[in-house]
Scaffold this active site. Structure first.
Site, PDB file in Angstrom:
ATOM      1  N   CYS A   1      57.519  46.141  37.177  1.00  0.00           N
ATOM      2  CA  CYS A   1      57.353  47.585  36.995  1.00  0.00           C
ATOM      3  C   CYS A   1      58.573  48.163  36.265  1.00  0.00           C
ATOM      4  O   CYS A   1      58.830  47.807  35.124  1.00  0.00           O
ATOM      5  CB  CYS A   1      57.073  48.270  38.321  1.00  0.00           C
TER       6      CYS A   1
ATOM      7  N   HIS B   1      52.212  45.525  39.513  1.00  0.00           N
ATOM      8  CA  HIS B   1      52.849  44.985  40.724  1.00  0.00           C
ATOM      9  C   HIS B   1      52.068  43.755  41.191  1.00  0.00           C
ATOM     10  O   HIS B   1      51.048  43.899  41.867  1.00  0.00           O
ATOM     11  CB  HIS B   1      52.850  46.035  41.839  1.00  0.00           C
TER      12      HIS B   1
ATOM     13  N   GLU C   1      52.795  41.773  43.519  1.00  0.00           N
ATOM     14  CA  GLU C   1      52.859  41.698  44.991  1.00  0.00           C
ATOM     15  C   GLU C   1      51.876  42.649  45.661  1.00  0.00           C
ATOM     16  O   GLU C   1      51.635  42.541  46.871  1.00  0.00           O
ATOM     17  CB  GLU C   1      54.293  41.979  45.459  1.00  0.00           C
TER      18      GLU C   1
END
Length: 201
Positions: free
Chosen positions: A78, A180, A182
């Site tokens: 990001c 992202h 994750e």
């Protein structure tokens, strides 16, 4: 060992939790020595580009990141991806790490909401180690108002939001995801797993 870099501008614990879930050895790095000892690095980031660069400078991490990125894999996520570029015009011109040629500019998406927030699909331009096992049009989770302006040679994947937006960039040992991984479910975890395999080589 992957060092998740703590410089006060990143949602690092969601990244650490994802690595823990995958069984990838990792640590939180708050100083240059820990970064130097690691086998790979992840640079997360949320917030504004100038503030993040200032925090990296305060922690004396700029030079060590640039040096270590010539020796072992680095993944920016990001805002962390945006910091990899030469500069950003967010709140005025600010120099970045300069690890990938290009600049960070506002998203110009006419009649679309800014920030670009939510799920969007990836178009694979140049496959790389991070895209192994990832299908075309895989969806990832984005939250950002700025994008990288860089040459196609450095773009592995892009997405579309009123214009083409680099989503996965790559140069040498340096990788960056505007999304992202994750927070992007199984496919995002797969990409983190691919990065961990790079670190193990």
């Amino acid at each position: 060992m992957i060092a998740v870099i703590d410089y006060g501008a990143g949602n690092l614990f969601s990244v650490k939790n994802a690595l823990d879930f995958l069984g990838v050895e990792n640590c939180i790095a708050k100083d240059a020595e820990t970064i130097q000892k690691a086998d790979g690095m992840i640079l997360p980031g949320v917030g504004a580009f100038p503030d993040a660069m200032e925090k990296l400078k305060e922690k004396n991490m700029v030079s060590v990141l640039c040096e270590e990125a010539t020796k072992k894999p680095l993944l920016g996520i990001c805002l962390g991806m945006q910091l990899l570029f030469e500069s950003s015009c967010e709140f005025g011109e600010t120099r970045g790490l300069g690890l990938i040629p290009g600049h960070v500019v506002p998203i110009h998406a006419k009649n679309l909401k800014i920030p670009h927030m939510g799920w969007n699909d990836l178009k694979i331009l140049h496959p790389c180690a991070m895209t192994q096992g990832i299908e075309e049009h895989t969806y990832m989770y984005f939250v950002h108002s700025f994008r990288a302006d860089t040459e196609d040679d450095y773009i592995s994947c892009y997405t579309e939001y009123g214009e083409q937006i680099p989503a996965l960039v790559h140069k040498g040992l340096v990788y960056g995801t505007q999304y992202h991984p994750e927070k992007s479910g199984a496919r995002g975890l797969k990409m983190l797993e691919n990065f961990a395999r790079l670190v193990e080589k």
